[in-house]
Design an enzyme around this catalytic site. Sequence first.
Site, PDB file in Angstrom:
ATOM      1  CD  GLN A  11      -3.095  -0.634   2.251  1.00 55.15           C
ATOM      2  OE1 GLN A  11      -3.112  -1.287   3.271  1.00 55.15           O
ATOM      3  NE2 GLN A  11      -3.921   0.383   2.038  1.00 55.15           N
ATOM      4  CG  ASP A  45       0.247  -5.049   1.553  1.00 56.48           C
ATOM      5  OD1 ASP A  45      -0.552  -4.166   1.914  1.00 56.48           O
ATOM      6  OD2 ASP A  45       1.467  -4.994   1.791  1.00 56.48           O
TER       7      ASP A  45
END
Length: 504
Positions: free
Chosen positions: A87, A251
Site C-alpha cells: 500500500q 496487500d
Amino acid sequence: MVKVVYFGIDCGSQGTKALLVSDSGVPLGRGYAAHALIEGSTGAREQEPIWWVDALVSAGRAAIAQASDADVSVGDQVRALAVSGQQHGLVVLDAQMNVIRPAKLWNDTETAPQNVELLARFGGREAWSERFGIVPLTGYTISKLLWMKQQRPEEFARIRHILLPHEYLNWWLSGELRAEPGDASGTAFFDQRSRTWEREVLDWIDGGTGHLFAALPPLMESEGIVGQLRPEVAAQLGLPPGCVVAAGGGDNMMGAIGTGNVREGIVTLSLGTSATVYSFAERSMVDTTGNVAPFCSSSGGWLPLVCTMNATNVVTATVKLLGKTVEDIEGALAATAPGSEGLTFLPFLNGERTPDLPLARGTLSGLSATNFTPSHLIRSVIEGVSFGILNGLDRILRGRCADQIQVIGGGARSSAWRQLLADSTGARVVLPAEQESGCLGAAIQACVAWQKMEGHPYTFAQAVETLTLTEGREVVEPNPSLRLAYAEARERYARELQRLYTAG
C-alpha cells in the site's frame, strides 16, 4: 480433473510471490523473486517499478513451471489473476507512460515534514477526519506528492498519471488504468465514506491547476475486471490470451480476503516487516486521532486497520546482533517469563507510524543484572513488537475482546510467538493452512470477478469457503494463568511510551 485455475500475485516491499490455486482451493504452484531497495539516511525507501515487473514475470513463470508437467501446462487453465500490492507507494508516469522517478514506498519517512505541513494546513487531525474521513500519516501517498512538488519540482511538473504499486502492475498486465476503493483509501486523497476521489488537498498541492486530480485513474468496483492480459504479456508469462485481470488491491485488503476476514468478528494480524491488524466492518469507522486507518475493504464494507512499522525486521536484527538465529526464538521465550523481568523495549528502529512518531528511535529500559541476558533481550523485543500492535487491536475493537485471531506473516511461523499472542489477549490464535494470504486473497478475488463476468455471481464469503483450506491449520489456545503477567507487562510498556513521547 482441474479445469479452472486462479492466479494470485503479491508484490511486497521485499519481493513478489505468486500462487496458483485450483477451483477447489488446492495450491498447485508457487514462485518468488526478491526486490532490491533504495535507502537513504533521510528516511527514503524507494524501488524502481520495473523491478516489480521483472519479479512478477520471474515468480509467475516459476509458479507455472512448478504446477505443470511435460504434457500439460497449468498456465493454459488460468482464467483470471489479481495482484496484491504494497500500500501507499507512489508511482508517477509522464505523458508517454514512462516512470518519472523511483516509487516512494509505504515505509518511506522522508516525507514526514510534508505530512506535518498537510495536517496543519487543513486544521489538524480532527478537521482532517471530519472533512476527508481520514487522518494522513507519514507513509501515506499524499505527503509524497507534496514532497515531489517541494523537492523535485521538475519531476512534479511532468506528472500525468498517479498510480499505486498494484495499479501500476495492472496497467503493465492489461494496458488499462484503474483504481479500486480498498487500495485507494490508503492515499489520503480518497473519501472512504463516499468511495470517491477527494480533490481539495490535491488542488492545494498543485496550486489549483487540477493536474493532479486529472492524473488519477478511474475508479472501479473491487469485484470487477480491469481487462484482459495484453497478448505479449500473456506469451511472456505462459498464460492464455483470454485470461482476465481482476481489480486486485492493497496487500492488507488481499490478506483480509485470504484469511476469510470478509465478515464481522474475524481479526487478522500480520507479522511481517511491518505489523498490521485489521477486522472487517459493515460501517465506516471514525478515529480522529489517526491511529486507526478507516480503510475500505476490497470485498465490500470497510477494514479499520492499524499498522506499526517495526516488526520482524527488528526481531531479525536483534537475534543476528546476539549471534543467534530466528530458530532460537522458541528457546528464548520458553526460558523466560512474561514481562522479561522488568525489561521493556520500544522497537522504533525505523520511527513509528502508530503511534505517529516518525522520528522516534528504539529504547531499551529496565536493565538489571538478572535480565541482561540474550534470552531476556529476545523476549523483550518480541513483547515490544507484540504490545505495539495489540494496542492497535484494542483501538479497533474498542472494548470488545477478540475471540479468534488469524496470524500471518513471517513472525507467525514461531509457535512460541503465537502462544505469547494468545496468552496476552485471551483469544484463540489460528495459523491458517495457507500462509501466503495476500496471494490467496488475490486468487479468491480473481475467482469472484471471473464468476461474475461469466454470469455466476459468487460472494466473497462463498469464494472463501470454497478456496480456503482448513486442513493443516494450527490452533493455539490461551493460558489464562499468564494473562495478568502480560497485562502488567503491557501496562509498563504503555507507561514508558507515555514517559518518552507523551503518546499512547
